[in-house]
Write an enzyme that holds these catalytic residues in place. Structure first.
Site, short mmCIF file in Angstrom:
data_model
loop_
_atom_site.label_atom_id
_atom_site.label_comp_id
_atom_site.label_asym_id
_atom_site.label_seq_id
_atom_site.Cartn_x
_atom_site.Cartn_y
_atom_site.Cartn_z
N LYS A 41 -2.34 1.72 -6.58
CA LYS A 41 -1.59 2.88 -6.15
C LYS A 41 -0.55 2.53 -5.09
O LYS A 41 0.35 3.31 -4.82
CB LYS A 41 -2.58 3.90 -5.54
CG LYS A 41 -3.52 4.51 -6.55
CD LYS A 41 -4.38 5.60 -5.90
CE LYS A 41 -5.73 5.05 -5.61
NZ LYS A 41 -6.66 6.06 -5.02
N GLY A 42 -0.69 1.36 -4.48
CA GLY A 42 0.07 1.05 -3.27
C GLY A 42 1.58 1.10 -3.39
O GLY A 42 2.29 1.27 -2.41
N ASP A 101 -0.76 -10.72 -0.94
CA ASP A 101 -1.63 -11.30 0.09
C ASP A 101 -2.16 -12.64 -0.44
O ASP A 101 -1.51 -13.68 -0.26
CB ASP A 101 -2.74 -10.29 0.39
CG ASP A 101 -3.72 -10.74 1.46
OD1 ASP A 101 -3.45 -11.73 2.14
OD2 ASP A 101 -4.77 -10.08 1.62
N LYS A 129 2.84 -11.20 2.66
CA LYS A 129 1.88 -11.64 3.70
C LYS A 129 1.51 -13.08 3.37
O LYS A 129 0.89 -13.36 2.36
CB LYS A 129 0.66 -10.71 3.71
CG LYS A 129 -0.38 -11.08 4.74
CD LYS A 129 -1.21 -9.89 5.19
CE LYS A 129 -2.31 -9.52 4.23
NZ LYS A 129 -3.13 -8.39 4.72
N PHE A 150 -3.59 -6.63 8.86
CA PHE A 150 -3.75 -5.61 7.84
C PHE A 150 -2.81 -4.46 8.15
O PHE A 150 -2.80 -3.94 9.26
CB PHE A 150 -5.20 -5.13 7.75
CG PHE A 150 -5.49 -4.50 6.42
CD1 PHE A 150 -5.83 -5.29 5.32
CD2 PHE A 150 -5.41 -3.13 6.26
CE1 PHE A 150 -6.07 -4.72 4.08
CE2 PHE A 150 -5.66 -2.55 5.01
CZ PHE A 150 -5.99 -3.35 3.92
N ARG A 163 -1.79 6.22 3.55
CA ARG A 163 -0.72 5.93 2.58
C ARG A 163 0.54 6.74 2.84
O ARG A 163 1.66 6.32 2.53
CB ARG A 163 -1.17 6.24 1.15
CG ARG A 163 -2.20 5.29 0.58
CD ARG A 163 -2.28 5.47 -0.94
NE ARG A 163 -3.51 4.95 -1.51
CZ ARG A 163 -3.71 3.69 -1.87
NH1 ARG A 163 -2.75 2.80 -1.72
NH2 ARG A 163 -4.87 3.31 -2.39
P1 IMP Z 1 -3.72 -9.97 -3.35
O1 IMP Z 1 -4.27 -10.02 -4.75
O2 IMP Z 1 -4.65 -10.61 -2.36
O3 IMP Z 1 -2.32 -10.52 -3.27
O4 IMP Z 1 -3.71 -8.47 -2.87
C1 IMP Z 1 -3.20 -7.49 -3.61
C2 IMP Z 1 -3.52 -6.10 -3.12
O5 IMP Z 1 -4.39 -6.05 -1.98
C3 IMP Z 1 -2.25 -5.43 -2.67
O6 IMP Z 1 -1.50 -4.93 -3.76
C4 IMP Z 1 -2.80 -4.32 -1.79
O7 IMP Z 1 -3.16 -3.23 -2.60
C5 IMP Z 1 -4.02 -4.95 -1.16
N1 IMP Z 1 -3.70 -5.43 0.21
C6 IMP Z 1 -3.58 -6.71 0.63
N2 IMP Z 1 -3.26 -6.77 1.93
C7 IMP Z 1 -3.14 -5.48 2.35
C8 IMP Z 1 -2.80 -4.87 3.61
O8 IMP Z 1 -2.50 -5.52 4.62
N3 IMP Z 1 -2.78 -3.50 3.62
C9 IMP Z 1 -3.08 -2.73 2.54
N4 IMP Z 1 -3.39 -3.26 1.34
C10 IMP Z 1 -3.41 -4.63 1.24
MG MG Z 2 -1.75 -2.94 -4.53
#
Ligand code: IMP
Ligand code: MG
Length: 174
Positions: A41-42, A101, A129, A150, A163
């Site tokens: 949803k982000g 991330d 990140k 975060f 959000r």
């Molecule tokens: P990844 O697979 O570790 O790259 O993370 C993907 C998802 O984790 C992102 O699309 C976010 O939904 C969530 N996420 C990672 N870091 C954060 C943060 O600092 N705040 C909020 N959501 C995060």
């Molecule tokens: Mg996301």
């Protein structure tokens, strides 16, 4: 638990940066089918603003991927809860996410979308990140870079909260 928030990027800075990204995307894709895929949803606020900053016709769809059970730690398992619903073949696709991330989510999903034979795939994320990357992800467009921490707001949540904040904050748990 008290949650403290520290302002990182205010709504004006975000709006200016998203406009720049929109202009770059329009310049990079002057013609051809362009499909923006928001990762739910982000990405919902970022996609809404970015799509309006792209001064050309495009299609919009969504995919819902889940990796987080809640809180701030990744589970390492990524499920495709809902996939793109419209044809992808021969289109220029941009996957739009809130934040990269570890990179696990977009690395996996990019490979899946590649099998749908698009003409090209690019990735746009509002925030890059950097300190926890496990899988390399080519981030063609990103708004801001942070090393760690975060963040919430502008679509990003902490356990489904925050959000709807217009600006982006780092949360500090105590
Ligand atoms: P990844 O697979 O570790 O790259 O993370 C993907 C998802 O984790 C992102 O699309 C976010 O939904 C969530 N996420 C990672 N870091 C954060 C943060 O600092 N705040 C909020 N959501 C995060
Ligand atoms: Mg996301």
């Amino acid at each position: 638990m008290t949650v403290k928030k520290k302002l990182l990027f205010d709504s004006d800075a975000i709006a200016a940066r998203v406009k720049e990204l929109g202009l770059r995307i329009s310049a990079d894709f002057p013609e051809g089918d362009l499909l923006l895929v928001g990762i739910l949803k982000g990405s919902f606020i970022f996609l809404a603003d970015l799509s309006r900053a792209i001064g050309r016709a495009c299609q919009i769809d969504f995919a819902r991927l889940s990796s987080y059970g809640g809180g701030t730690e990744t589970s390492g398992v990524i499920n495709v809860v809902m996939d793109i619903g419209i044809p992808v073949k021969d289109k220029n696709v941009i996957l739009v996410d809130d934040i990269v991330d570890t990179g696990l989510t977009l690395h996996m999903y990019r490979e899946r979308v590649a099998q749908m034979k698009p003409r090209s795939i690019r990735i746009a994320a509002l925030i890059n990140k950097t300190s926890r990357r496990e899988k390399e992800v080519q981030l063609d467009y990103f708004g801001f870079e942070i090393e760690s921490g975060f963040v919430v707001g502008y679509g990003l949540d902490w356990d489904e909260r925050f959000r709807n904040l217009p600006s982006i904050y780092a949360i500090e748990q105590e």
